[in-house]
Design a protein around this motif. Structure first.
Motif, PDB file in Angstrom:
ATOM      1  N   GLY A 289       2.963 -48.898 -45.579  1.00 55.20           N
ATOM      2  CA  GLY A 289       2.355 -47.893 -46.432  1.00 55.20           C
ATOM      3  C   GLY A 289       3.220 -47.499 -47.612  1.00 55.20           C
ATOM      4  N   ALA A 290       4.515 -47.864 -47.597  1.00 61.41           N
ATOM      5  CA  ALA A 290       5.400 -47.560 -48.724  1.00 61.41           C
ATOM      6  C   ALA A 290       4.922 -48.255 -49.993  1.00 61.41           C
ATOM      7  CB  ALA A 290       6.830 -47.988 -48.397  1.00 61.41           C
ATOM      8  N   PHE A 291       4.325 -49.418 -49.850  1.00 61.46           N
ATOM      9  CA  PHE A 291       3.845 -50.151 -51.021  1.00 61.46           C
ATOM     10  C   PHE A 291       2.657 -49.428 -51.661  1.00 61.46           C
ATOM     11  CE2 PHE A 291       6.291 -53.119 -48.608  1.00 61.46           C
ATOM     12  CZ  PHE A 291       6.914 -53.929 -49.549  1.00 61.46           C
ATOM     13  N   ASP A 292       1.795 -48.877 -50.823  1.00 65.36           N
ATOM     14  CA  ASP A 292       0.677 -48.102 -51.345  1.00 65.36           C
ATOM     15  C   ASP A 292       1.167 -46.844 -52.062  1.00 65.36           C
ATOM     16  OD1 ASP A 292      -1.147 -49.905 -50.234  1.00 65.36           O
ATOM     17  OD2 ASP A 292      -1.101 -48.863 -48.301  1.00 65.36           O
ATOM     18  N   LEU A 293       2.176 -46.177 -51.467  1.00 65.88           N
ATOM     19  CA  LEU A 293       2.720 -44.967 -52.078  1.00 65.88           C
ATOM     20  C   LEU A 293       3.347 -45.287 -53.429  1.00 65.88           C
ATOM     21  CD1 LEU A 293       3.396 -41.942 -51.833  1.00 65.88           C
ATOM     22  CD2 LEU A 293       5.512 -42.592 -50.667  1.00 65.88           C
ATOM     23  N   LEU A 294       4.089 -46.369 -53.500  1.00 66.39           N
ATOM     24  CA  LEU A 294       4.717 -46.769 -54.759  1.00 66.39           C
ATOM     25  C   LEU A 294       3.663 -47.037 -55.827  1.00 66.39           C
ATOM     26  CD1 LEU A 294       7.133 -47.698 -56.476  1.00 66.39           C
ATOM     27  CD2 LEU A 294       6.887 -49.964 -55.420  1.00 66.39           C
ATOM     28  N   GLU A 295       2.620 -47.742 -55.467  1.00 63.93           N
ATOM     29  CA  GLU A 295       1.564 -48.055 -56.439  1.00 63.93           C
ATOM     30  C   GLU A 295       0.846 -46.789 -56.894  1.00 63.93           C
ATOM     31  OE1 GLU A 295      -2.363 -50.979 -56.870  1.00 63.93           O
ATOM     32  OE2 GLU A 295      -1.261 -50.861 -54.980  1.00 63.93           O
ATOM     33  N   ARG A 296       0.653 -45.860 -55.976  1.00 63.27           N
ATOM     34  CA  ARG A 296      -0.094 -44.648 -56.281  1.00 63.27           C
ATOM     35  C   ARG A 296       0.708 -43.681 -57.158  1.00 63.27           C
ATOM     36  NH1 ARG A 296      -0.990 -43.625 -51.439  1.00 63.27           N
ATOM     37  NH2 ARG A 296       0.408 -41.878 -50.992  1.00 63.27           N
ATOM     38  N   VAL A 297       1.987 -43.524 -56.869  1.00 63.25           N
ATOM     39  CA  VAL A 297       2.812 -42.529 -57.563  1.00 63.25           C
ATOM     40  C   VAL A 297       3.523 -43.130 -58.771  1.00 63.25           C
ATOM     41  CG1 VAL A 297       4.700 -40.878 -57.308  1.00 63.25           C
ATOM     42  CG2 VAL A 297       3.114 -41.256 -55.415  1.00 63.25           C
ATOM     43  N   GLY A 298       3.970 -44.373 -58.644  1.00 60.07           N
ATOM     44  CA  GLY A 298       4.686 -45.022 -59.733  1.00 60.07           C
ATOM     45  C   GLY A 298       6.189 -44.914 -59.568  1.00 60.07           C
ATOM     46  N   ALA A 299       6.904 -45.969 -59.989  1.00 59.49           N
ATOM     47  CA  ALA A 299       8.351 -46.029 -59.805  1.00 59.49           C
ATOM     48  C   ALA A 299       9.076 -44.934 -60.583  1.00 59.49           C
ATOM     49  CB  ALA A 299       8.876 -47.408 -60.213  1.00 59.49           C
ATOM     50  N   ASP A 300       8.693 -44.724 -61.839  1.00 59.45           N
ATOM     51  CA  ASP A 300       9.396 -43.731 -62.660  1.00 59.45           C
ATOM     52  C   ASP A 300       9.274 -42.330 -62.070  1.00 59.45           C
ATOM     53  OD1 ASP A 300      10.099 -45.743 -64.391  1.00 59.45           O
ATOM     54  OD2 ASP A 300       8.537 -45.304 -65.860  1.00 59.45           O
ATOM     55  N   ARG A 301       8.090 -41.978 -61.613  1.00 62.35           N
ATOM     56  CA  ARG A 301       7.878 -40.646 -61.046  1.00 62.35           C
ATOM     57  C   ARG A 301       8.651 -40.477 -59.744  1.00 62.35           C
ATOM     58  NH1 ARG A 301       7.676 -35.451 -61.721  1.00 62.35           N
ATOM     59  NH2 ARG A 301       6.144 -34.326 -60.441  1.00 62.35           N
ATOM     60  N   LEU A 302       8.672 -41.524 -58.916  1.00 61.59           N
ATOM     61  CA  LEU A 302       9.423 -41.446 -57.660  1.00 61.59           C
ATOM     62  C   LEU A 302      10.907 -41.259 -57.923  1.00 61.59           C
ATOM     63  CD1 LEU A 302       7.682 -44.155 -55.453  1.00 61.59           C
ATOM     64  CD2 LEU A 302       7.870 -41.717 -54.935  1.00 61.59           C
ATOM     65  N   ARG A 303      11.439 -41.988 -58.877  1.00 62.70           N
ATOM     66  CA  ARG A 303      12.866 -41.858 -59.172  1.00 62.70           C
ATOM     67  C   ARG A 303      13.176 -40.465 -59.735  1.00 62.70           C
ATOM     68  NH1 ARG A 303      15.593 -46.587 -58.416  1.00 62.70           N
ATOM     69  NH2 ARG A 303      17.450 -45.700 -59.394  1.00 62.70           N
ATOM     70  N   GLU A 304      12.256 -39.917 -60.488  1.00 62.30           N
ATOM     71  CA  GLU A 304      12.450 -38.567 -61.018  1.00 62.30           C
ATOM     72  C   GLU A 304      12.442 -37.538 -59.890  1.00 62.30           C
ATOM     73  OE1 GLU A 304      10.052 -35.352 -63.865  1.00 62.30           O
ATOM     74  OE2 GLU A 304       9.371 -37.433 -63.734  1.00 62.30           O
ATOM     75  N   LEU A 305      11.475 -37.638 -58.994  1.00 60.22           N
ATOM     76  CA  LEU A 305      11.353 -36.672 -57.909  1.00 60.22           C
ATOM     77  C   LEU A 305      12.513 -36.753 -56.930  1.00 60.22           C
ATOM     78  CD1 LEU A 305       7.535 -37.036 -57.170  1.00 60.22           C
ATOM     79  CD2 LEU A 305       8.662 -35.017 -58.138  1.00 60.22           C
ATOM     80  N   LEU A 306      13.046 -37.951 -56.744  1.00 59.96           N
ATOM     81  CA  LEU A 306      14.081 -38.151 -55.725  1.00 59.96           C
ATOM     82  C   LEU A 306      15.494 -38.172 -56.295  1.00 59.96           C
ATOM     83  CD1 LEU A 306      12.105 -40.758 -53.610  1.00 59.96           C
ATOM     84  CD2 LEU A 306      12.773 -38.464 -52.887  1.00 59.96           C
TER      85      LEU A 306
END
Length: 340
Positions: A289-306
């Motif tokens: 499910g991590a692949f679905d989350l990445l596609e849904r949120v986007g790499a740039d947004r994930l790196r910003e949030l984390l």
């Protein structure tokens, strides 16, 4: 629908799935039928990449773990043909004294699995006095020349050690290692994302393969008793404090904590794959499910949030490696017992 994408590895256009199932004390602790189901589920989702090795026993004085033998039988029972998956085999250089010994150890490993070749061989931790770099390179060159190995890599080597093996490989007429398997996750970024490893990656086209991507389950707060990696930087207390916030963030993004942690690692363009130790179909389903989350949120947004969760920043020497910890150090294979 889960989409396990592939990433390039090496200089010949070879592609590997971005999720790898690892075997370190995983399949020797799992009911055989469940192992078969996990392998089948992974392959069906495109995660047809397996990291297998002959591992020492969990208890001193016991025979080597049969996890590799179990994998060989389980992949057969799952109906997965040898041409339909990528096999990565570990070679422990401290056990070898010559290039011939390295080849013989590889032969033993693939024999135990039930095949005669592997797409990738990874040379394990350098502990204390080890086989000379030239000997390791000669062994790798012999395996590649024989057609039984396509690419090779290293496991928990420092940047300096990698540069030395690259020089030895060039001398042996061998292409450089294609990957470095590193302890790398959302809270451990100092080595994989920092200097001097970034320079090694840029100079030699190296890819990172993330191990301990869930910190042996500690990131999730799983109460379990099994050997796990050591705690460079002594950050487990910080992880305990951060876990509730990470879990809440995962929920806000419509995912689980495991998915959030794995999705972060997938944002790294230098990554070829993440090694996970899924033991149940529920676990592998969650990981996928991590692949679905990445596609849904986007790499740039994930790196910003984390960004705030780089917990080993300034606490770990980015030049160091897990292999710098002596094999008999009591913290190298610590028993982690989370409270959560």
């Amino acid at each position: 629908m889960t989409n396990v994408f592939t990433r390039p590895l090496g200089r010949d256009g070879f592609q590997v799935p971005a999720l790898t199932l690892g075997s370190w004390h995983t399949w020797d602790r799992t009911p055989f039928e469940e192992t078969v189901n996990v392998i089948r589920a992974a392959v069906d989702a495109g995660a047809s990449y397996f990291d297998v090795g002959v591992y020492r026993a969990m208890e001193p004085g016991q025979p080597d773990s049969p996890t590799d033998v179990i994998f060989g039988r389980a992949v057969q029972a799952a109906g997965v043909a040898r041409d339909d998956y990528v096999l990565q085999v570990k070679s422990w250089v401290e056990r070898s004294g010559s290039a011939e010994d390295i080849v013989a150890q590889f032969d033993q490993a693939v024999f135990r699995i039930g095949t005669d070749h592997a797409e990738i061989v990874v040379f394990g931790d350098l502990v204390g006095e080890h086989v000379p770099y030239e000997v390791i390179a000669e062994g790798a060159a012999a395996l590649v020349a024989s057609g039984r190995v396509r690419h090779w890599g290293v496991n928990n080597w420092s940047a300096t050690e990698i540069r030395k093996i690259v020089a030895a490989a060039e001398k042996a007429g061998l292409v450089p290692p294609a990957l470095a398997q590193l302890k790398y996750n959302v809270v451990r970024r100092s080595i994989a994302e920092g200097e001097p490893f970034r320079g090694v990656i840029a100079d030699h086209g190296l890819k990172v393969q993330a191990s301990d991507a869930l910190e042996g389950g500690f990131l999730l707060g799983n109460p379990r008793r099994r050997p796990t990696g050591n705690d460079p930087g002594d950050i487990h207390g910080l992880v305990e404090e951060a876990r509730p916030r990470l879990r809440a963030l995962a929920g806000e993004l419509g995912g689980t904590l495991a998915q959030l942690c794995l999705a972060y690692v997938l944002t790294n363009d230098d990554l070829c794959s993440i090694v996970v130790g899924a033991r149940t179909t529920e676990q592998i389903g969650d990981d996928l499910g991590a692949f679905d989350l990445l596609e849904r949120v986007g790499a740039d947004r994930l790196r910003e949030l984390l960004a705030p969760y780089w917990l080993d920043k300034g606490r770990v020497d980015p030049e160091s490696s897990w292999s710098s910890v002596p094999d008999d150090d009591p913290v190298k294979y610590a028993l982690i017992l989370p409270d959560a």
